[in-house]
Design an enzyme around this catalytic site. Structure first.
Site, PDB file in Angstrom:
ATOM      1  CE  LYS A  74      -2.683   0.209   3.502  1.00  0.00           C
ATOM      2  NZ  LYS A  74      -1.747   0.928   4.384  1.00  0.00           N
ATOM      3  CB  THR A  76       5.118   0.034  -2.528  1.00  0.00           C
ATOM      4  OG1 THR A  76       5.861  -0.528  -1.447  1.00  0.00           O
ATOM      5  CG2 THR A  76       5.961  -0.008  -3.786  1.00  0.00           C
ATOM      6  NE  ARG A  97      -0.166   5.311   8.512  1.00  0.00           N
ATOM      7  CZ  ARG A  97      -0.457   4.047   8.781  1.00  0.00           C
ATOM      8  NH1 ARG A  97      -0.900   3.702   9.980  1.00  0.00           N
ATOM      9  NH2 ARG A  97      -0.313   3.112   7.865  1.00  0.00           N
ATOM     10  CE  LYS A 108       2.430  -2.698   8.666  1.00  0.00           C
ATOM     11  NZ  LYS A 108       3.298  -1.629   8.171  1.00  0.00           N
ATOM     12  CB  ALA A 276      -5.075   1.500  10.550  1.00  0.00           C
ATOM     13  CG  PHE A 304      -3.487  -2.568   9.156  1.00  0.00           C
ATOM     14  CD1 PHE A 304      -2.440  -3.379   8.765  1.00  0.00           C
ATOM     15  CD2 PHE A 304      -3.440  -2.018  10.427  1.00  0.00           C
ATOM     16  CE1 PHE A 304      -1.376  -3.653   9.619  1.00  0.00           C
ATOM     17  CE2 PHE A 304      -2.381  -2.284  11.288  1.00  0.00           C
ATOM     18  CZ  PHE A 304      -1.346  -3.100  10.875  1.00  0.00           C
ATOM     19  CG  PHE A 384       4.341  -9.591  -6.084  1.00  0.00           C
ATOM     20  CD1 PHE A 384       5.311  -9.866  -5.138  1.00  0.00           C
ATOM     21  CD2 PHE A 384       3.339  -8.678  -5.754  1.00  0.00           C
ATOM     22  CE1 PHE A 384       5.289  -9.261  -3.883  1.00  0.00           C
ATOM     23  CE2 PHE A 384       3.314  -8.067  -4.510  1.00  0.00           C
ATOM     24  CZ  PHE A 384       4.294  -8.352  -3.567  1.00  0.00           C
ATOM     25  CD1 TRP A 412       8.510  -3.111  -4.697  1.00  0.00           C
ATOM     26  CD2 TRP A 412       9.572  -4.191  -6.331  1.00  0.00           C
ATOM     27  NE1 TRP A 412       9.559  -3.793  -4.123  1.00  0.00           N
ATOM     28  CE2 TRP A 412      10.227  -4.461  -5.106  1.00  0.00           C
ATOM     29  CE3 TRP A 412      10.063  -4.762  -7.503  1.00  0.00           C
ATOM     30  CZ2 TRP A 412      11.348  -5.293  -5.027  1.00  0.00           C
ATOM     31  CZ3 TRP A 412      11.186  -5.586  -7.423  1.00  0.00           C
ATOM     32  CH2 TRP A 412      11.810  -5.839  -6.195  1.00  0.00           C
TER      33      TRP A 412
END
Length: 559
Positions: A74, A76, A97, A108, A276, A304, A384, A412
């Protein structure tokens, strides 16, 4: 396939510009930047005040499906979209954030994006950065010290030491501190009582810093914090302890948003960091509203999945700050669809179109939920290498069957060049004027009804259930004048239910409310559901075991 560099290798090789040059791009004079080294700076309160009359740009929210161990990307995508909008000629700022040390050393990881869609300096952002979290921790714990000190010196305010509700905080995962006994050791150390620690990102001071509009508003909100109750159940506030002024002093610099840059030298505001799953999960109002005065587009994220972050972004942040988002991007991956469809993590590299189709129910639920707020949405498929054409087509077809569009994004691997199509779609949505944003529930709705509304309309549960003591507490707060506040659900991020193992799109489940906490200064009620913890623990093999300094003094293992 060519060798894939790690995030940290890519970040280290970045061709960063002096932070003054980044500020110049969006009209911030160097005298209004307070540098922390060469590549990060705080933006002065004077400058923020000077642009308040400017016209607002368009606000874009990036949210996601429920997170899986496969990773969704997210942040990214948020960073990539900001770069993509700048690439197609729009003036865009990213607002995200700050990272907590807890997840960095736990499981994480950090919060600076990945691949060629990152915010730099990555190592600084994921560690101490500009010290904002330390300032929040210190201000919070100053108030804790003042409470026990007041009790020690005679308790003039008549605090019932059984009803002290202000816990301590630290920015680390430490389950041993969840419940403690403090003031042990005899008369010299005060009166023993039960207490506990939360992680700093769950602190009401963090929420206040992220929702306050300026220093004056910050100090007022700090004064509004309820720290304890007397025997007659009347509230004791932080201002009764004369704590608000000193706390505001400690937070003076932390209130100023941090300016950094993406790998493509575009501006990013990184400020605040509430989780979150246990807090409201959005960056600061000051950062977002200032960015809107300086850019055509502001791309921000909420933590999240959309059931937590987006709901709180809409129902708390936008409601309180008067923000009107123009469009929403929902991030999903083929890998996560397969996990929601029952595939194990070790088998994600194998094509499985049927599992993708089955797992898309989770994505569909999030699309429906965003629609309830009246904000147009587009799905970003974060690519991916293992994704197959058939799997991607299955996702696109599913989203099309719901009347929306899914766009494959390769930011990415390729930075802004890999996300141009999404950037153009976001511009089309935002410029269409089709957003009819409205919160899910009105201010006047009773508190337990607000909880039930979220459970039934967002989680698709049958009802929220709570002991009489919880319901009585909510009624008492309504009678005390807090009934108009929004509710901030603290719940597992992994499921629409309170069972983290229940993936997909479950319906009919009950959501048990374990505890409610009044954050009078922040302006919401925290509703703790199921087994979610406000002080996480470390896993059996924490990430910290792999983090070290190499022979050149560089950080290894952070990513």
């Amino acid at each position: 396939m060519a060798e894939v560099k790690s995030d940290i290798e890519i970040a280290r090789a970045a061709d960063k510009k002096q932070i003054q040059a980044i500020g110049q791009k969006i009209g911030i004079p160097s005298e209004h930047l307070l540098p922390y080294g060469h590549d990060k700076a705080k933006i002065s309160a004077e400058f923020i005040k000077s642009v308040k009359a400017n016209k607002d740009g368009k606000l874009i929210l990036v949210t996601a499906i429920n997170p899986t161990p496969a990773g969704e990307g997210k942040t990214t995508t948020t960073v990539g979209l900001g770069d993509g909008l700048n690439r197609i000629g729009k003036k865009a700022i990213v607002c995200i954030r700050e990272a907590s040390l807890g997840p960095n050393f736990g499981v994480k990881g950090g919060a600076a994006g990945g691949g060629y869609a990152q915010v730099v300096p990555m190592e600084d952002m994921n560690l101490h950065f500009t010290g904002d979290f330390h300032a929040i921790t210190t201000a919070h714990n100053l108030l804790s010290a003042l409470i026990d000190n007041h009790i020690y010196w005679g308790n003039e305010l008549g605090i019932d030491i059984r009803r002290v509700v202000w816990r301590r905080v630290m920015d680390m995962n430490d389950r041993a501190l969840r419940e403690i006994i403090c003031s042990l050791g005899g008369v010299a150390n005060g009166f023993p009582r039960e207490g506990g620690f939360d992680i700093t990102v769950a602190s009401e001071v963090m929420a206040i810093l992220c929702l306050a509009t300026d220093l004056k508003d910050l100090e007022k909100r700090l004064g509004d914090i309820i720290v304890a109750y007397r025997r007659d159940k009347s509230a004791v506030y932080a201002r009764d302890l004369k704590a608000d002024g000193a706390m505001a002093v400690l937070l003076k610099d932390a209130m100023q948003p941090n300016l950094v840059q993406t790998l493509e030298n575009n501006p990013a505001f990184v400020h605040g960091g509430p989780f979150a799953n246990i807090a409201h999960g959005c960056n600061s109002v000051v950062a977002t509203t200032t960015a809107l005065k300086l850019a055509d587009y502001v791309v921000t994220e909420a933590g999240f999945g959309a059931d937590l972050g987006a709901e709180k972004f809409f129902d708390i942040k936008c409601r309180k700050a008067g923000l009107k988002p123009a469009a929403t991007v929902i991030v999903a991956t083929v890998r996560a669809m397969k996990m929601n469809g029952g595939v194990k993590k070790e088998d994600l590299g194998k094509e499985n179109v049927e599992a993708v189709k089955k797992g898309c129910a989770n994505l569909g639920r999030h699309i429906e939920n965003v629609r309830q707020f009246g904000v147009p949405a587009v799905v970003a498929i974060n690519h991916f290498y293992s994704d197959t054409d058939a799997e991607i087509r299955a996702m696109k077809d599913y989203v099309a069957s719901m009347g929306e569009e899914a766009i494959l994004c390769k930011h990415w691997a390729h930075g802004s060049a890999g996300i141009e199509e999404l950037a153009n779609k976001v511009v089309t949505l935002a410029e269409s004027g089709s957003s009819q944003f409205a919160p899910l529930y009105p201010d006047a709705m009773p508190l337990f009804e607000k909880i039930n509304t979220i459970v039934q309309r967002i989680y698709r549960g049958s009802e929220a259930i709570a002991d009489k003591s919880v319901r009585d507490q909510l009624h008492a707060w309504e009678h005390a004048g807090y009934g108009n506040l929004p509710v901030c659900m603290a719940k597992t991020q992994y499921s629409f239910s309170t069972d983290p193992n229940l993936r997909g799109a479950p319906t009919g489940h009950t959501v048990p409310v374990r505890e409610v906490r009044l954050s009078a200064g922040a302006g919401f009620i925290v509703v703790i559901c199921g087994e979610v913890m406000t002080m996480p623990g470390l896993p059996k093999a924490p990430s910290s075991e792999k983090i070290f300094l190499n022979e050149m003094g560089q950080i290894e293992g952070l990513f």
